[in-house]
Design an enzyme around this catalytic site. Structure first.
Site, PDB file in Angstrom:
ATOM      1  N   GLU A 197       0.840  -1.213   0.000  1.00 40.89           N
ATOM      2  CA  GLU A 197       0.000   0.000   0.000  1.00 40.89           C
ATOM      3  C   GLU A 197       0.874   1.264   0.000  1.00 40.89           C
ATOM      4  O   GLU A 197       0.533   2.257  -0.625  1.00 40.89           O
ATOM      5  CB  GLU A 197      -0.967  -0.003   1.188  1.00 40.89           C
TER       6      GLU A 197
ATOM      7  N   TYR B 121      -2.106  -7.063 -11.351  1.00 38.10           N
ATOM      8  CA  TYR B 121      -1.010  -7.223 -10.384  1.00 38.10           C
ATOM      9  C   TYR B 121       0.176  -7.959 -11.004  1.00 38.10           C
ATOM     10  O   TYR B 121       1.310  -7.490 -10.927  1.00 38.10           O
ATOM     11  CB  TYR B 121      -1.486  -7.983  -9.142  1.00 38.10           C
TER      12      TYR B 121
HETATM   13 ZN   LIG Z   1      -2.632  -2.486  -4.673  1.00 33.49          ZN
END
Ligand SMILES: [Zn+2]
Length: 578
Positions: free
Chosen positions: A321, A403
């Site tokens: 994050e 991702y």
């Molecule tokens: Zn992320």
């Protein structure tokens, strides 16, 4: 904005005054606001999509459809005025469509004022109240948020499930809430010595609040979002780094949190340091890690993460994050439209940072990203990276593309142009495009300028198609006292080929086959076997025959890309051994 939260009803009221600069060449007749909390209502687009997608997110599933009136979320706007004149507004789910009483001309400013009232939904996705871990408020995507207008027009995407795109602004936010609550999130607290709760300067005695509430005053310059978490049980720890950045951690102490969050305090500053060095200087003076939400989600200068985790998991989610601060927070690529440029590059940066601060010495930190991409290809569910995040057919295809394939894009870029050049390009990308919402062309142009190579083909195949890479060594045979070798392009995506020959005496040499359309060659990378030969390969040729100036008897093996940075979906045909 000024907002006041009633912790008994979970409802809040606020006012917002926004000075909007139209920096475009266009006259604006309409504007749009996001009203994200309206997604948490039975029958909303998010509800329907979450129930009908082939592979539902287990956090959501059919939960929205079952919310009672006091559990739903809502956000309504009233008294909307533009330059003092009442504007017509039409609420359509999570979007407020506004017809302006007078147009906003290019290079002019307008003042947009409104009142809003909202109800915090029970925690289902990203934001909400009373999370599984007992956090009272995860206040993200909570205010009427002006949609962004850019060279592609308005981005008034309804909130269906994926992440967001925001408009730059200097935020000034006052939050009034029960005095027992501690707040952590975006923004620098302006009145720490009045508020206390761990924010006060050393040695300061904070006066007892006179009423039942406190009004917290935050300022956040140059951010595109404002998040806050609030809970009466939060422990607030503050770490001042040598470079002047203050790191805040907020968590609810307990058996499943205290020990690991105590240790987390060491890792967050380390990660900020590593990332600032490798991906560009973190531009804010503060970062806050706040327990809340339902997993991990990035916000300006802060993150909401679930807290009851093992140490590696806690550090891993914090690092991920935090890395978003570079790609979502500061470069601020449109994460709805180009999720892979955010999640993918964030995953790439996470892999490297975790390798550095948690598991030094692991040989290939990106192996997991490659596995994720190869798994996606094998599943048959792959859709192009250019897909809008809301429009992927399955959650799996979105996740593995954004991702994993996104992270592979960047590591593989190092294979195409050289790792050192890619690293310099990544820093240049951050320095030249911060606060400007770059898209894929902007990134490719930076890598082209840094490498001197043409890279449009890499974008066209890898981003806009699902074509895969597969090169093979088709045949090796003696040719007099030399060796003849035939390579084959089996996959539909062309790539430059690094070929490494290992001799029986243990020495190694390499042959480099760049694509003609690259209009150049990458320099020999440090630590790679001496390049003895370079030969361009036009992608239309499916085969390429080379002659090696050595007797086959002396050769132990020949291998395509032993670094395995090229995402070859069928590595079994990449090596021959004698
Ligand atoms: Zn992320």
């Amino acid at each position: 904005m000024e907002v006041s939260m009633d912790v008994n009803t979970n409802q809040y009221q606020g006012t917002q005054r926004l000075v909007y600069s139209n920096n475009s060449h266009d006259t604006l007749y309409r504007v749009f606001y996001h009203l994200y909390y309206n997604a948490f209502q039975p029958g909303s687009m998010m509800d329907v999509r979450s129930r009908t997608i082939a592979d539902p997110d287990r956090r959501v599933g059919d939960r929205i459809s079952k919310l009672s009136p006091d559990e739903i979320g809502y956000l309504h706007v009233k008294n909307l005025k533009v330059n003092g004149k009442t504007a017509e507004a039409n609420e359509v789910g999570t979007i407020l469509e506004v017809t302006l009483p007078e147009p906003i001309l290019p290079n002019s400013q307008a003042t947009l004022e409104l009142e809003f009232d909202g109800q915090v939904p029970v925690q289902i996705r990203r934001s909400g109240r009373d999370s599984e871990e007992g956090v009272r408020y995860s206040m993200s995507q909570w205010y009427p948020k002006l949609a962004n207008y850019d060279e592609q027009g308005w981005h008034a995407n309804p909130y269906i499930g994926r992440e967001f795109y925001g408009i730059w602004g200097d935020f000034d936010v006052k939050i009034t809430i029960d005095k027992e609550y501690t707040i952590g999130g975006t923004g620098y607290l302006q009145n720490p010595n009045e508020i206390g709760h761990g924010y006060q300067d050393e040695g300061v005695t904070v006066p007892e609040p006179t009423g039942e509430t406190l009004t917290w005053h935050f300022k956040a310059p140059m951010v595109h979002d404002f998040m806050w978490g609030a809970d009466p049980k939060y422990q607030h720890d503050k770490v001042l780094m040598d470079n002047g950045i203050t790191v805040h951690h907020f968590f609810i102490p307990g058996e499943k949190t205290s020990e690991n969050w105590e240790k987390l305090k060491e890792f967050t500053p380390k990660a900020i340091e590593y990332m600032s060095e490798h991906f560009g200087q973190y531009p804010y003076k503060q970062f806050s890690v706040v327990q809340g939400g339902d997993g991990g989600m990035e916000y300006a200068m802060s993150t909401l993460i679930t807290g009851e985790r093992s140490l590696p998991s806690l550090v891993g989610v914090m690092v991920h994050e935090l890395a978003h601060s570079w790609y979502h927070g500061v470069l601020a690529t449109n994460e709805s439209l180009y999720p892979w440029m955010d999640e993918g590059f964030t995953s790439y940066a996470t892999n490297l940072t975790m390798g550095e601060i948690m598991s030094r010495g692991r040989s290939n930190v990106h192996a997991g990203s490659y596995r994720g991409y190869f798994g996606l290809v094998a599943s048959g569910l792959e859709e192009p990276l250019a897909t809008h995040s809301d429009h992927y057919h399955t959650n799996r295809a979105y996740g593995a593309a954004a991702y994993s394939k996104g992270a592979v894009f960047m590591e593989q870029m190092g294979y195409v142009i050289g790792a050192e050049v890619r690293d310099r390009g990544l820093l240049r990308y951050f320095n030249e495009w911060q606060f400007k919402h770059p898209n894929v062309n902007d990134l490719i142009r930076i890598m082209e300028k840094e490498s001197g190579l043409e890279l449009d083909w890499y974008k066209e195949y890898y981003v806009f198609t699902t074509k895969t890479i597969d090169y093979a060594i088709k045949e090796v045979k003696p040719n007099g006292d030399k060796t003849e070798l035939t390579l084959q392009r089996v996959g539909l995506m062309p790539m430059p080929v690094d070929l490494v020959i290992t001799y029986k005496d243990g020495s190694q040499e390499s042959i480099y086959l760049p694509l003609v359309i690259m209009r150049g060659e990458k320099a020999q990378e440090e630590g790679t076997p001496t390049r003895i030969h370079t030969e361009k390969w036009a992608w239309v040729n499916l085969e390429k025959t080379l002659v090696i100036d050595r007797n086959l008897e002396t050769i132990k093996s020949i291998e395509i890309d032993p670094t395995k940075r090229m995402a070859d979906v069928q590595p079994e045909n990449n090596k021959v051994e004698f």
